[in-house]
Scaffold this motif. Structure first.
Motif, PDB file in Angstrom:
ATOM      1  N   THR A 414       4.389  -5.171  -7.930  1.00  0.00           N
ATOM      2  CA  THR A 414       3.063  -4.594  -7.724  1.00  0.00           C
ATOM      3  C   THR A 414       2.581  -4.796  -6.295  1.00  0.00           C
ATOM      4  N   ASN A 415       2.942  -5.924  -5.684  1.00  0.00           N
ATOM      5  CA  ASN A 415       2.600  -6.124  -4.268  1.00  0.00           C
ATOM      6  C   ASN A 415       3.256  -5.065  -3.399  1.00  0.00           C
ATOM      7  N   ALA A 416       4.505  -4.754  -3.694  1.00  0.00           N
ATOM      8  CA  ALA A 416       5.216  -3.736  -2.921  1.00  0.00           C
ATOM      9  C   ALA A 416       4.569  -2.368  -3.090  1.00  0.00           C
ATOM     10  N   TYR A 417       4.208  -2.017  -4.321  1.00  0.00           N
ATOM     11  CA  TYR A 417       3.508  -0.747  -4.550  1.00  0.00           C
ATOM     12  C   TYR A 417       2.250  -0.661  -3.697  1.00  0.00           C
ATOM     13  N   ASN A 418       1.452  -1.705  -3.747  1.00  0.00           N
ATOM     14  CA  ASN A 418       0.161  -1.658  -3.083  1.00  0.00           C
ATOM     15  C   ASN A 418       0.270  -1.697  -1.568  1.00  0.00           C
ATOM     16  N   ASN A 419       1.310  -2.314  -1.049  1.00  0.00           N
ATOM     17  CA  ASN A 419       1.520  -2.334   0.397  1.00  0.00           C
ATOM     18  C   ASN A 419       2.075  -1.019   0.922  1.00  0.00           C
ATOM     19  N   ALA A 420       2.515  -0.160   0.020  1.00  0.00           N
ATOM     20  CA  ALA A 420       3.150   1.091   0.439  1.00  0.00           C
ATOM     21  C   ALA A 420       2.245   2.301   0.257  1.00  0.00           C
ATOM     22  N   ARG A 421       0.961   2.093  -0.060  1.00  0.00           N
ATOM     23  CA  ARG A 421       0.094   3.232  -0.304  1.00  0.00           C
ATOM     24  C   ARG A 421      -1.230   3.106   0.429  1.00  0.00           C
ATOM     25  N   GLY A 422      -1.883   4.241   0.632  1.00  0.00           N
ATOM     26  CA  GLY A 422      -3.194   4.264   1.269  1.00  0.00           C
ATOM     27  C   GLY A 422      -4.260   4.687   0.272  1.00  0.00           C
ATOM     28  N   THR A 423      -5.442   5.062   0.802  1.00  0.00           N
ATOM     29  CA  THR A 423      -6.568   5.416  -0.074  1.00  0.00           C
ATOM     30  C   THR A 423      -7.004   6.873   0.075  1.00  0.00           C
TER      31      THR A 423
END
Length: 683
Positions: A414-423
């Motif tokens: 989940t950390n990897a997912y969140n570090n790879a996306r913007g808003t």
């Protein structure tokens, strides 16, 4: 969820827990986050992007803190998992291994023009097939369409001296076997699904007739009939081909067993070693009683730093919910985060007692629910490249009731997912700035808690009425989506509860609850439509459950305008006007969903799913797809695995194991095909 594949829109971040009563906890959390940020700040999480897919990489924080014995255990378990990799390819479709071998030979030996558009299209097709473990899309189940011609493919075959059977060649391009899993109403789901869990000619009626004759020795502990076999017809007679040593997939299973035996030799404790021994015995015999014995032992083995999931487990790829797909995840306990979230499992009985279920559907004693945040060290089979972010096992209802279950959240994933996306995409589709700010502050935490409540409380809650069969028998093709929706509803009901703040999990339960409800409704009614082609029905179990939950809630609240469908500047949004009433609606639906499961009410399940979870407003869908065109980020993500590389001394003994990131997605896929190629093309 039962090992659910909650991806992309429900991806979650590390939890930030504010507990005013204990300043030292705040200090520990702050220190944990600072360390995590330091680890991640120079790490490139994105490998590449193509078609509708993004390939990411993940880290294994704390690896160097493990003892050599623990590192060996992780290494042996990951090797066991990868040794069965080809099983999922064959389970997904009978021609997958033949097609993969042909495609990879072309990919590695072609000497022609690699800048041509056709070659680029071939590369994308190859990578899409790798990602999906076969020629059907990992999420939609549709056959992947090549964007190059048959003539071009024929030229590639000739240029690389690649041979392929004519029928297999044709299936890449034609309209046969177009759906890996077909859950549509009014069709013979087994007969029209391409998945290789059933042989040619097998029908729904054959499956139901075959298993209606099987009786468990103890009816209170029903065996998981069909979980580890393929059902085929031979001379008109229906038979099982059991996955075991000496049976179907035996050559790969023997490799799995070899590595599991090494893992057993370095087990952390007796309970863990005994469980591994039973898993080995199960792989050798294929005996379903041994499978249950293993699950009881595995569930009870909660001590130690290392755990794993390994075998034929989730039944989403079976249109009737009997047969398990091969899957493995190797995990290291995240002690810091697990301790913080243990409060949920410790209070499981409170959640059960205070749920809106009918009294007769509540459990008097919720037992053995363990919850851990873990660091993934390796995945294979149906868990890779597309991975779950939360898992709750075992799946057998009687084991959950009598012994308990294990719930895990895959923290580094989940950390990897969140570090790879913007808003940017989020800002386009939320109703207003207030909702956007709530999502920025509480969105990831609310998703974290929804996953935790779904896994720890949701799947452990409720009970079947006496004499009612397992849901795969009573609810049939609706069993998976009904169970996932039920667990979601448990999470949704409690996300708007002050109990979460009382337990020290949130600093403002009301704002957290609002963010959670906004996020869920927006995802279900708008964002997940990005994953569908215009004109498609919703077919994947989790997408269906999000839609029937949200659409039912929208309809129930129309009179009071609980959820308002808003049009601004030609754009559609859903705005929640009354969160308290929406919680009441979720509670009513949870009560009814549990009743359906407890009573085995197939007709009610059919009406709920077909009436609210399948059809899509085509005008809205077209609008959402048009609005989404501005964003280049792919809607689906998956992962390459870190490579565990052992160092040995002059005697061949392992002295250290290093973690190395793979060079690229294609590099890892080709290496896997070369190193873990233990099955023939036709099985």
């Amino acid at each position: 969820m039962k090992g659910n594949k909650v991806l992309f829109f429900i991806a979650i971040a590390s939890i930030i827990i504010a507990c005013k009563k204990d300043p030292s906890v705040k200090d520990q959390i702050s220190k944990h986050e600072e360390q995590q940020e330091k680890i991640e700040e120079k790490f490139d999480f994105v490998v590449e992007q193509f078609a509708d897919l993004k390939i990411l990489r993940y880290q294994i924080p704390g690896w160097d803190n493990l003892t050599l014995k623990e590192q060996k255990l992780v290494y042996y378990l990951t090797q066991a998992g990868l040794s069965g990799r080809d099983i999922i390819w064959d389970q997904n479709y009978r021609h997958n291994l033949t097609i993969r071998k042909a495609l990879e030979n072309i990919y590695t030996t072609y000497q022609g023009d690699k800048e041509a558009a056709d070659w680029k299209a071939f590369e994308v097709y190859m990578k899409r097939v790798w990602f999906s473990n076969g020629i059907h899309h990992h999420y939609s189940n549709d056959k992947i369409k090549p964007e190059f011609s048959k003539d071009y493919f024929s030229s590639l075959l000739a240029a690389t001296s690649t041979e392929i059977d004519k029928d297999v060649y044709e299936v890449i391009f034609n309209d046969t076997d177009v759906k890996k899993v077909n859950q549509a109403k009014g069709v013979d789901n087994v007969a029209v699904s391409a998945v290789n869990l059933y042989g040619p000619g097998v029908t729904n009626a054959d499956v139901e007739s075959f298993y209606s004759k099987k009786k468990s020795p103890n009816p209170n502990k029903p065996l998981s009939f069909g979980l580890n076999s393929q059902l085929v017809k031979e001379n008109g007679e229906v038979k099982e081909r059991v996955y075991k040593s000496g049976g179907l997939y035996g050559s790969a299973i023997d490799e799995i067993v070899k590595w599991l035996e090494k893992a057993k030799g370095v087990a952390e404790n007796q309970a863990q070693g005994d469980a591994l021994g039973l898993l080995i015995e199960y792989y050798k015999s294929g005996d379903l009683q041994t499978w249950d014995d293993y699950n009881v032992a595995w569930t009870a083995a909660t001590e130690g730093n290392i755990d794993y999931i390994n075998s034929f487990i989730e039944v989403y790829n079976d249109p009737l919910g009997y047969r398990g797909s091969y899957e493995t995840i190797v995990q290291i306990k995240d002690f810091d985060m697990s301790q913080k979230m243990s409060v949920l499992s410790e209070n499981a009985q409170w959640f059960e007692d205070n749920s809106p279920l009918m009294e007769e559907h509540k459990k008097d004693s919720v037992v053995g629910v363990t919850y851990k945040v873990v660091t993934v060290a390796g995945e294979a089979g149906d868990a890779s490249p597309s991975t779950p972010i939360g898992v709750n096992l075992p799946n057998a209802n009687w084991i959950r009731a009598a012994v308990g279950s294990k719930s895990v959240s895959l923290g580094n994933i989940t950390n990897a997912y969140n570090n790879a996306r913007g808003t940017d995409r989020l800002k386009e589709f939320v109703h207003d700035d207030e909702e956007f700010e709530l999502q920025k502050k509480y969105g990831q935490l609310s998703s974290k808690l929804l996953t935790a409540l779904h896994e720890v409380i949701g799947h452990a809650s409720g009970q079947l009425n006496p004499g009612v069969g397992e849901t795969k028998e009573t609810l049939k093709n609706y069993a998976s989506t009904m169970e996932e929706g039920r667990a979601d509803l448990v999470g949704l009901y409690y996300l708007m509860d002050p109990k979460l703040q009382e337990l020290g999990l949130v600093d403002d339960w009301e704002k957290l609850g609002k963010a959670a409800y906004d996020r869920y409704i927006n995802n279900a009614l708008i964002l997940q439509l990005i994953r569908l082609n215009l004109g498609d029905d919703v077919e994947e179990a989790h997408m269906r459950n999000r839609q029937w939950v949200s659409t039912w809630a929208f309809e129930q609240g129309e009179k009071d305008n609980v959820i308002e469908k808003v049009t601004k500047n030609g754009k559609t949004y859903y705005n929640i006007n009354d969160y308290k009433k929406l919680r009441e609606i979720f509670g009513r639906l949870l009560k009814e969903t549990q009743r359906i499961k407890s009573e085995g009410d197939y007709k009610a399940a059919e009406e709920l799913v077909e009436g609210y979870g399948v059809k899509v407003d085509q005008t809205l869908h077209a609008e959402i797809l048009e609005r989404n065109k501005q964003f280049t980020s792919a809607p689906y993500s998956g992962f390459v695995n870190p490579v565990l590389v052992p160092e040995t001394d002059e005697n061949g003994e392992i002295t250290k194991i290093n973690v190395v990131q793979p060079e690229g997605f294609d590099t890892q896929m080709l290496e896997y095909s070369k190193k873990y190629n233990f099955l023939p093309e036709v099985n």
